[in-house]
Design a protein around this motif. Structure first.
Motif, short mmCIF file in Angstrom:
data_model
loop_
_atom_site.label_atom_id
_atom_site.label_comp_id
_atom_site.label_asym_id
_atom_site.label_seq_id
_atom_site.Cartn_x
_atom_site.Cartn_y
_atom_site.Cartn_z
N PRO A 55 0.81 -1.23 0.00
CA PRO A 55 0.00 0.00 0.00
C PRO A 55 0.84 1.27 0.00
O PRO A 55 0.39 2.32 -0.49
CB PRO A 55 -0.84 -0.12 1.27
N ARG A 61 -5.43 -0.32 -1.10
CA ARG A 61 -5.56 -1.16 0.09
C ARG A 61 -6.53 -2.32 -0.11
O ARG A 61 -6.32 -3.41 0.42
CB ARG A 61 -5.98 -0.32 1.30
N VAL A 64 -4.56 -5.27 -1.64
CA VAL A 64 -3.34 -5.80 -1.00
C VAL A 64 -3.41 -7.32 -0.84
O VAL A 64 -2.41 -8.02 -1.07
CB VAL A 64 -3.10 -5.11 0.37
#
Length: 223
Positions: A55, A61, A64
């Protein structure tokens, strides 16, 4: 006499792990269809939890987890063994053990990878134990790994003088900060992956520039 304990980071301190880690990270970006960071940025992935690095360097995010799956696919397919022990490290570890130190690897790499890597490259025979993060790296910090090592080795946190001196050896700020949370100093090594000035800003007790001087520098700070 109390027994000195030396906690040793793995990637960038004992081993040149960049080839396998950077190639696996680049594979993850390509798999996600994202621009692959430049070589210098990829090198910065060595040391911190990979779930922090993605990130920080452009992976949304919410993706991820997807990046981690792609990274691990490449890493377990061979990237984890695409590395080498720095010249002089085995001799330094033997010297420290001969001086009566307990040695333990304390790495942010998941322990399920750290143990076979140390075994494959002959490090397991030179240290007393290997400690790493859980497979879900996002749930762990370097301080957590150090806490695990201290508990397993019967040491207190913050480090108690009556237990014997404790020193961390590492190449990134995460090693310094993680050790500091337990009242432990960190000796930095300059052959790893820190950015210029990173270790000094983090508060290392000193920096070693040559592996040949590692054992002597560690012992000097344990006295």
């Amino acid at each position: 006499m109390t027994t000195p304990l030396v906690l040793l980071d793995l990637d960038g301190t004992l081993m040149d792990s960049a080839p396998g880690i950077t190639a696996s990270a680049a594979h993850a970006y390509r798999t996600l269809g994202l621009p692959v960071p430049d070589a210098a940025t990829l090198r910065s992935f060595v040391g911190p939890p990979i779930t922090d690095s993605f990130p920080t360097h452009g992976v949304p995010r919410e993706r991820v987890g997807e990046a981690l799956v792609a990274y691990r696919a490449a890493f377990t397919a061979g990237g984890m063994f695409n590395n080498s022990v720095f010249d002089g490290v085995p001799a330094a570890l033997r010297e420290l053990r001969a001086a009566g130190c307990v040695l333990a690897v304390a790495t942010s790499k998941p322990e399920v990878f750290a143990r076979p890597i140390c075994e494959r490259f002959g490090l397991s025979a030179l240290v007393d134990d290997v400690f790493g993060a859980p497979l879900d790296e996002a749930t762990s910090t370097k301080a957590d790994v150090i806490a695990k090592a201290l508990a397993a080795l019967g040491r207190q946190s913050p480090a108690a003088p009556e237990d014997g001196p404790v020193l961390m050896v590492g190449d990134r700020e995460h090693d310094v900060h993680g050790a500091a949370e337990h009242g432990i100093g960190c000796l930095g090594v300059s052959w790893g992956y820190a950015a210029p000035g990173e270790l000094e800003r983090a508060g290392v007790v000193g920096t070693v520039d040559d592996v040949a001087d590692l054992a002597a520098q560690v012992l000097a700070r344990l006295r």
